[in-house]
Scaffold this motif. Structure first.
Motif, PDB file in Angstrom:
ATOM      1  N   VAL A 253       1.749  17.043 -12.753  1.00 23.99           N
ATOM      2  CA  VAL A 253       0.723  15.060 -12.061  1.00 23.99           C
ATOM      3  C   VAL A 253      -0.576  15.422 -11.988  1.00 23.99           C
ATOM      4  N   LEU A 254      -1.285  14.266 -12.603  1.00 30.47           N
ATOM      5  CA  LEU A 254      -1.952  14.173 -12.882  1.00 30.47           C
ATOM      6  C   LEU A 254      -2.736  12.405 -11.984  1.00 30.47           C
ATOM      7  N   HIS A 255      -3.378  12.881 -11.841  1.00 34.58           N
ATOM      8  CA  HIS A 255      -4.571  11.907 -10.683  1.00 34.58           C
ATOM      9  C   HIS A 255      -5.913  11.635 -10.114  1.00 34.58           C
TER      10      HIS A 255
ATOM     11  N   ALA B  36      11.019  18.184  -7.062  1.00 35.76           N
ATOM     12  CA  ALA B  36      12.566  18.336  -7.141  1.00 35.76           C
ATOM     13  C   ALA B  36      13.573  17.809  -8.359  1.00 35.76           C
ATOM     14  N   LEU B  37      13.295  16.680  -9.058  1.00 37.00           N
ATOM     15  CA  LEU B  37      14.118  16.056  -9.853  1.00 37.00           C
ATOM     16  C   LEU B  37      13.211  16.205 -11.572  1.00 37.00           C
ATOM     17  N   ALA B  38      11.978  16.709 -11.652  1.00 41.54           N
ATOM     18  CA  ALA B  38      11.286  16.377 -12.124  1.00 41.54           C
ATOM     19  C   ALA B  38      11.306  18.060 -13.069  1.00 41.54           C
ATOM     20  N   LYS B  39      10.779  17.430 -14.045  1.00 44.53           N
ATOM     21  CA  LYS B  39      10.717  18.840 -15.277  1.00 44.53           C
ATOM     22  C   LYS B  39      10.305  19.932 -15.081  1.00 44.53           C
ATOM     23  N   GLU B  40      10.738  21.373 -14.983  1.00 44.77           N
ATOM     24  CA  GLU B  40       9.851  21.639 -14.932  1.00 44.77           C
ATOM     25  C   GLU B  40       8.523  22.521 -15.385  1.00 44.77           C
ATOM     26  N   LYS B  41       8.341  22.097 -16.917  1.00 47.29           N
ATOM     27  CA  LYS B  41       7.504  21.701 -17.631  1.00 47.29           C
ATOM     28  C   LYS B  41       6.646  20.169 -17.366  1.00 47.29           C
ATOM     29  N   MET B  42       5.821  19.901 -16.340  1.00 48.83           N
ATOM     30  CA  MET B  42       5.560  18.981 -16.658  1.00 48.83           C
ATOM     31  C   MET B  42       4.091  18.703 -15.257  1.00 48.83           C
TER      32      MET B  42
ATOM     33  N   LYS C 155       0.438  -1.446  -0.250  1.00 45.92           N
ATOM     34  CA  LYS C 155       0.094  -0.075  -0.684  1.00 45.92           C
ATOM     35  C   LYS C 155       0.969   1.226   0.261  1.00 45.92           C
ATOM     36  N   ASP C 156       1.556   1.158   0.955  1.00 50.12           N
ATOM     37  CA  ASP C 156       3.278   2.243   0.579  1.00 50.12           C
ATOM     38  C   ASP C 156       4.323   2.123  -0.238  1.00 50.12           C
ATOM     39  N   SER C 157       3.731   1.439  -1.355  1.00 48.92           N
ATOM     40  CA  SER C 157       5.229   1.620  -2.508  1.00 48.92           C
ATOM     41  C   SER C 157       5.451   2.833  -2.954  1.00 48.92           C
ATOM     42  N   PHE C 158       5.052   3.612  -3.265  1.00 44.30           N
ATOM     43  CA  PHE C 158       5.305   4.782  -3.748  1.00 44.30           C
ATOM     44  C   PHE C 158       4.536   6.370  -3.492  1.00 44.30           C
ATOM     45  N   VAL C 159       5.736   6.855  -2.727  1.00 41.55           N
ATOM     46  CA  VAL C 159       4.559   8.409  -2.451  1.00 41.55           C
ATOM     47  C   VAL C 159       6.008   9.087  -3.081  1.00 41.55           C
ATOM     48  N   LEU C 160       4.825  10.359  -3.689  1.00 48.88           N
ATOM     49  CA  LEU C 160       4.935  11.459  -4.344  1.00 48.88           C
ATOM     50  C   LEU C 160       5.133  12.807  -3.253  1.00 48.88           C
ATOM     51  N   ASP C 161       6.603  13.323  -2.953  1.00 48.02           N
ATOM     52  CA  ASP C 161       6.238  14.144  -1.775  1.00 48.02           C
ATOM     53  C   ASP C 161       7.580  15.265  -2.777  1.00 48.02           C
ATOM     54  N   ASN C 162       8.196  16.351  -2.538  1.00 48.43           N
ATOM     55  CA  ASN C 162       8.273  17.333  -2.615  1.00 48.43           C
ATOM     56  C   ASN C 162      10.094  16.765  -2.985  1.00 48.43           C
TER      57      ASN C 162
ATOM     58  N   VAL D 167      -5.124   8.474  -1.133  1.00 48.15           N
ATOM     59  CA  VAL D 167      -5.101   8.684  -0.008  1.00 48.15           C
ATOM     60  C   VAL D 167      -3.865   8.203   1.145  1.00 48.15           C
ATOM     61  N   ASN D 168      -2.413   8.129   0.468  1.00 51.24           N
ATOM     62  CA  ASN D 168      -1.385   8.352   1.124  1.00 51.24           C
ATOM     63  C   ASN D 168       0.063   8.952   0.083  1.00 51.24           C
ATOM     64  N   GLU D 169      -0.210   8.325  -1.499  1.00 50.18           N
ATOM     65  CA  GLU D 169      -0.057   8.101  -2.695  1.00 50.18           C
ATOM     66  C   GLU D 169       1.454  10.301  -3.477  1.00 50.18           C
ATOM     67  N   ILE D 170       0.709  10.401  -2.909  1.00 48.70           N
ATOM     68  CA  ILE D 170       0.490  12.083  -3.087  1.00 48.70           C
ATOM     69  C   ILE D 170       0.597  12.768  -2.004  1.00 48.70           C
ATOM     70  N   LEU D 171       2.005  13.289  -1.004  1.00 51.09           N
ATOM     71  CA  LEU D 171       2.172  13.999  -0.377  1.00 51.09           C
ATOM     72  C   LEU D 171       1.085  15.444  -0.240  1.00 51.09           C
ATOM     73  N   GLU D 172       0.351  16.424   0.709  1.00 49.61           N
ATOM     74  CA  GLU D 172      -0.398  17.619   0.777  1.00 49.61           C
ATOM     75  C   GLU D 172       0.421  18.025   0.519  1.00 49.61           C
ATOM     76  N   GLU D 173       1.861  18.096   0.343  1.00 53.44           N
ATOM     77  CA  GLU D 173       2.880  19.614   0.434  1.00 53.44           C
ATOM     78  C   GLU D 173       2.817  19.440  -0.977  1.00 53.44           C
TER      79      GLU D 173
END
Ligand code: NCD
Length: 359
Positions: free
Chosen positions: A260-262, A252-258, A241-248, A267-273
């Motif tokens: 994120v869809l969901h 920071a590793l991602a392109k400037e123009k990208m 259940k907690d395999s992958f969690v997206l956080d800030n 549940v907890n796979e994207i942190l509120e931050e």
């Protein structure tokens, strides 16, 4: 008659006309306020939903139409044992178009076999979710301005996530799309999509183990919830259940123009931050869902009497008497239903309702 059961029921041209209509609706809200005046949408939801059902309801209201239906199968005649086909034969007398969500895979395709009004699949088990796909396509268009030449990462539950299955199918028809699959071994993409969609149609894909590794090359990151309700075993769910969690830090590793869809809920796979990052598009995606459903409802109603818009033909093969669909959640295993099959690219017989193999 035009229904929407699988994203490929719409040709690329029809899909783009719906996306373009949604864009016009966004720019000219007043123009569509009476587009479906006097028309009724029935929402038949046999499985929990917040945004999809409310989004359909709001869409029809903004088109000036009316909505009826149920949000809980326990309050319908299903609890008395009525089949999907019979429910549709009844409801078509009260509504001009039907949106249905069902935990049984293939239920909506079965509905089309008897219905005199357009049927929209609002999600069938872990199989397909084509209106979320239209939502996703509109969101990618609005966020990035194109639907080709993109690298798209799918992260989380790629096995049970119906939104993933449908979006990959739809994207396979666009130019120069690469997909990166990020999932624990237990939740990898089903073979029928890898073989019949990616391999057969030449959609380039790779599987990686870490989100960090994938992040820098992505134009779109499609995060998904681990679908707890689809697991037969609670321990198996707890393990992944907690395999992958997206956080800030990962953002920071991602392109400037990208983007994120969901499909939400998260549940907890994207942190509120992450929510305040301008690349976090998932709440804008919700609003796009309403606009695209407005475009879909109004198009299907316009097309229902138009011979130019029919369902695509699929070559079916006869199923030998002793074989049955291996999927316990398939309509053919749950209701009295004919067996229908097609031959997959690996030569196997697959169920027309749910895409599982016969055995
Ligand atoms: C998705 C669904 O129902 O499949 N949600 C939605 O329709 N917006 C995704 C999910 O439930 O995780």
């Amino acid at each position: 008659m035009k229904h929407l059961i699988d994203p490929t029921d719409l040709s690329v041209e029809e899909t783009m006309s719906i996306i373009n209509l949604a864009l016009d609706i966004i720019d000219n809200r007043g123009k569509y306020a009476e587009k479906c005046k006097g028309k009724k949408l029935a929402t038949l939801f046999y499985e929990p939903s917040t945004r999809t059902r409310l989004s359909f309801t709001a869409a029809m209201m903004e088109l000036g139409g009316n909505v009826l239906g149920f949000a809980d199968a326990a309050s319908s005649s299903v609890s008395k044992g009525e089949t999907v086909r019979d429910t549709v034969r009844v409801v078509e007398n009260f509504a001009d178009i039907i949106a249905m969500r069902h935990h049984i895979e293939g239920a909506q395709l079965a509905a089309t076999e008897v219905s005199r009004v357009p049927i929209i699949n609002a999600g069938d088990g872990s199989h397909a979710h084509p209106t979320q796909t239209l939502t996703d396509l509109l969101t990618i268009t609005r966020e990035l301005g194109k639907l080709d030449n993109l690298t798209i990462g799918f992260c989380g539950d790629l096995r049970f996530g119906r939104t993933v299955h449908s979006l990959i199918k739809a994207l396979s028809r666009h130019k120069n799309i690469r997909i990166v699959l990020i999932a624990p071994p237990q939740l990898r993409l089903p073979d029928y999509i890898k073989q019949d969609v990616c391999d057969r149609l030449g959609l380039e894909y790779k599987e990686v183990d870490s989100l960090e590794e994938a992040m820098p090359e992505l134009d779109v990151l499609y995060m998904t919830r681990v679908q707890k309700e689809r697991f037969l075993d609670e321990d198996e769910y707890e393990a992944v259940k907690d395999s992958f969690v997206l956080d800030n830090a990962k953002m920071a590793l991602a392109k400037e123009k990208m983007a994120v869809l969901h499909p939400l809920p998260r549940v907890n796979e994207i942190l509120e931050e992450v929510d305040s990052d301008p690349r976090a598009a998932y709440f804008r995606q919700v609003e796009n869902g309403k606009f695209v459903r407005m475009a879909l409802i109004s198009s299907l109603l316009d097309w229902s009497a138009d011979a130019a818009h029919t369902m695509p033909e699929m070559e079916e093969v006869e199923v030998p008497g002793h074989l049955r669909c291996e999927n316990k959640k398939c309509i053919t295993r749950n209701e009295n239903s004919p067996r229908r099959a097609y031959r997959a690219s690996d030569g196997s017989l697959r169920c027309r309702y749910c895409d599982h193999k016969f055995k």
